[in-house]
Design an enzyme around this catalytic site. Sequence first.
Site, short mmCIF file in Angstrom:
data_model
loop_
_atom_site.label_atom_id
_atom_site.label_comp_id
_atom_site.label_asym_id
_atom_site.label_seq_id
_atom_site.Cartn_x
_atom_site.Cartn_y
_atom_site.Cartn_z
N ARG A 61 -15.10 -20.56 -4.89
CA ARG A 61 -14.06 -19.87 -4.12
C ARG A 61 -12.84 -19.58 -5.00
O ARG A 61 -12.53 -18.42 -5.29
CB ARG A 61 -13.64 -20.73 -2.90
CG ARG A 61 -12.87 -19.97 -1.83
CD ARG A 61 -11.36 -19.89 -2.06
NE ARG A 61 -10.74 -21.21 -2.21
CZ ARG A 61 -9.50 -21.37 -2.66
NH1 ARG A 61 -8.75 -20.33 -2.98
NH2 ARG A 61 -9.00 -22.59 -2.80
N ASP A 62 -12.17 -20.61 -5.48
CA ASP A 62 -10.92 -20.42 -6.21
C ASP A 62 -11.17 -19.76 -7.57
O ASP A 62 -10.34 -19.01 -8.08
CB ASP A 62 -10.24 -21.78 -6.41
CG ASP A 62 -8.77 -21.66 -6.79
OD1 ASP A 62 -8.21 -20.55 -6.70
OD2 ASP A 62 -8.19 -22.68 -7.19
N CYS A 102 -7.45 -16.13 -15.84
CA CYS A 102 -8.09 -15.65 -17.05
C CYS A 102 -7.55 -16.44 -18.23
O CYS A 102 -6.44 -16.22 -18.68
CB CYS A 102 -7.84 -14.17 -17.27
SG CYS A 102 -8.71 -13.61 -18.75
N ASN A 158 -8.00 -23.27 -13.56
CA ASN A 158 -8.09 -24.57 -12.91
C ASN A 158 -8.53 -25.63 -13.91
O ASN A 158 -9.15 -25.34 -14.93
CB ASN A 158 -9.17 -24.51 -11.82
CG ASN A 158 -8.72 -23.77 -10.59
OD1 ASN A 158 -7.93 -24.28 -9.81
ND2 ASN A 158 -9.22 -22.55 -10.41
N HIS A 181 -3.61 -26.99 -12.27
CA HIS A 181 -3.99 -25.89 -13.15
C HIS A 181 -3.59 -26.26 -14.58
O HIS A 181 -2.59 -26.94 -14.80
CB HIS A 181 -3.31 -24.59 -12.70
CG HIS A 181 -3.99 -23.97 -11.53
ND1 HIS A 181 -4.15 -22.61 -11.38
CD2 HIS A 181 -4.58 -24.52 -10.44
CE1 HIS A 181 -4.79 -22.35 -10.25
NE2 HIS A 181 -5.05 -23.50 -9.66
N HIS A 217 -4.59 -30.80 -7.04
CA HIS A 217 -5.20 -29.53 -7.46
C HIS A 217 -4.35 -28.99 -8.61
O HIS A 217 -3.34 -28.31 -8.38
CB HIS A 217 -5.19 -28.58 -6.25
CG HIS A 217 -5.87 -27.27 -6.48
ND1 HIS A 217 -7.06 -26.93 -5.89
CD2 HIS A 217 -5.53 -26.20 -7.24
CE1 HIS A 217 -7.42 -25.71 -6.26
NE2 HIS A 217 -6.50 -25.24 -7.08
#
Lengths: 314, 314
Positions: free
Chosen positions: B20-21, B249, B258, B218, B216
């Site tokens: 999904r992400d 990207c 992520n 990044h 979560h």
Amino acid sequence: MAFPDPALPARVRIHEVGPRDGLQNEAAAVPVEIKAEFIRRLAATGLDTVEATSFVHPRWVPQLGDAERLMELLAQAGLPAGLRLPVLVPNRRGLERALALGVREVAVFGSVTESFARANLNRSVDESLAIFEPVVARAKEAGMRVRGYLSMCFGDPWEGAVPVARVAGAGRRLLDLGCDELSLGDTIGVATPGHVGALLTALGEAGVDAARTAVHFHDTYGQALANTLTALRHGVTTVDASAGGLGGCPYAKSATGNLATEDLVWMLHGLGIETGVDLGRLTATSVWMAAHLGRPSPSRTVRALAGTPSHQES
Amino acid sequence: MAFPDPALPARVRIHEVGPRDGLQNEAAAVPVEIKAEFIRRLAATGLDTVEATSFVHPRWVPQLGDAERLMELLAQAGLPAGLRLPVLVPNRRGLERALALGVREVAVFGSVTESFARANLNRSVDESLAIFEPVVARAKEAGMRVRGYLSMCFGDPWEGAVPVARVAGAGRRLLDLGCDELSLGDTIGVATPGHVGALLTALGEAGVDAARTAVHFHDTYGQALANTLTALRHGVTTVDASAGGLGGCPYAKSATGNLATEDLVWMLHGLGIETGVDLGRLTATSVWMAAHLGRPSPSRTVRALAGTPSHQES
């Protein structure tokens, strides 16, 4: 905005290894004038220690065959007075070359494992230590500061996981020979935070103070910064890093890049830990070097800051 | 070889967000059959939670416009019985679509900051919460498990650092609405470990148990794994990650990828923390997906393991 943690040191000394550990792996040798300018720019960011080169025989590392010329250029470069410019010396001959140029600080380089000692240095671990002994003695006699590198402190490609007791013993011996500081290298980047804690605990039990121990992590498996954070919790205050993550080839199948100095500085400043480094100038230096090398920096912080304004530093 | 730390949890649940992400950011939509196969392979690695897709209107995220078809394919894919397959629902309409397909678990997605709520969701923070209230109520009534995502929990491109008290208040409200779990998103990747600790402490003071909180991160500035380690020290046991580091990207100027699931698993297994995941199969899955997308995985562990044998796992 910084969030200090009382369990961490207030200041960390960064031992910048890009010019030596980074550039020695470049397939095409970098012109000596570019190297001198790279070091001048690194010093201007506020870094107080920049490992300049290695006095290894050019047959083994042709990329650093310009060590004498580089030191001459640096002597004329108007570098900051307090800047530390250590160089690597593999043996007595290298040490004499360094002494003749007025070098004040050297490093010797040993392996913890027999396999890597054989493969990289063509001698046994004990033979290496026997060669270091007079080198370290002569350097100390000349009033130099001496660092002892230990490679393969966590894992070895041939031998697998390395027992912490063996590393602790080797570290203790380097200090007994007269080294002022140890640098624990995770040469193949396999360490994880629990292993780092276990090794530093074993070193402490062997009488090696964390204040005399630096850590040198490679980001092969992305663990370098988490490992560094763990080392800081165990009292380490000196961290090796490479501007822009220079070293190895990060886009090759088996990445072996050093921890990027910028990623380290981002974390340290976020924790309110002083480094003396201007992150903007450092990033600009790595962007400049990456342009010279013709490929983007593997440092995530360099890529982020080079493209967008910094949200943390504002 | 594993080095357990008694201050860390014995097991961590990985909430895999790659399908999904990760894929919602792909410029070219991935065929639905490839998505289904990706999820099937991820489930076969031992992951017990794979966020499958989003029931957002295709006008906003055309890459996920195949959500219905994907869920139909997954229903026929012979997935493991206990596998959790949550989906994102932006509103009541999305929830009804999910319910009609037999989805058992959903997530709602809110922002902590007004700027991002306006930019990404086209409404204020309070308006978002007002929209969530009946969605969460209806989902709970239908016996679903509900996760509440909060984005921009550390910094915001327009507003800078976000006060921890504001995030704690928003988290408390999502739980009060009926969410079972929070996921704290560092959407622009600026967090550092001290900030993570401060936020989790503030949430604890607001009555939000770390056991109900996922993180979560990044890896924009390379901090994701160090931040995760800090979160585990504060009692968090659920970590979001994306197989192969899919998302954003990584080679663009402003990397926003992520945390790679493989880099996370390497650290957790090194710490002796159970995940249930087979790292070799997971790496193979990410290599397969990278080949489909036509670019190498940004995960350092994937690059290292795909090129050389694993030294840790042997």
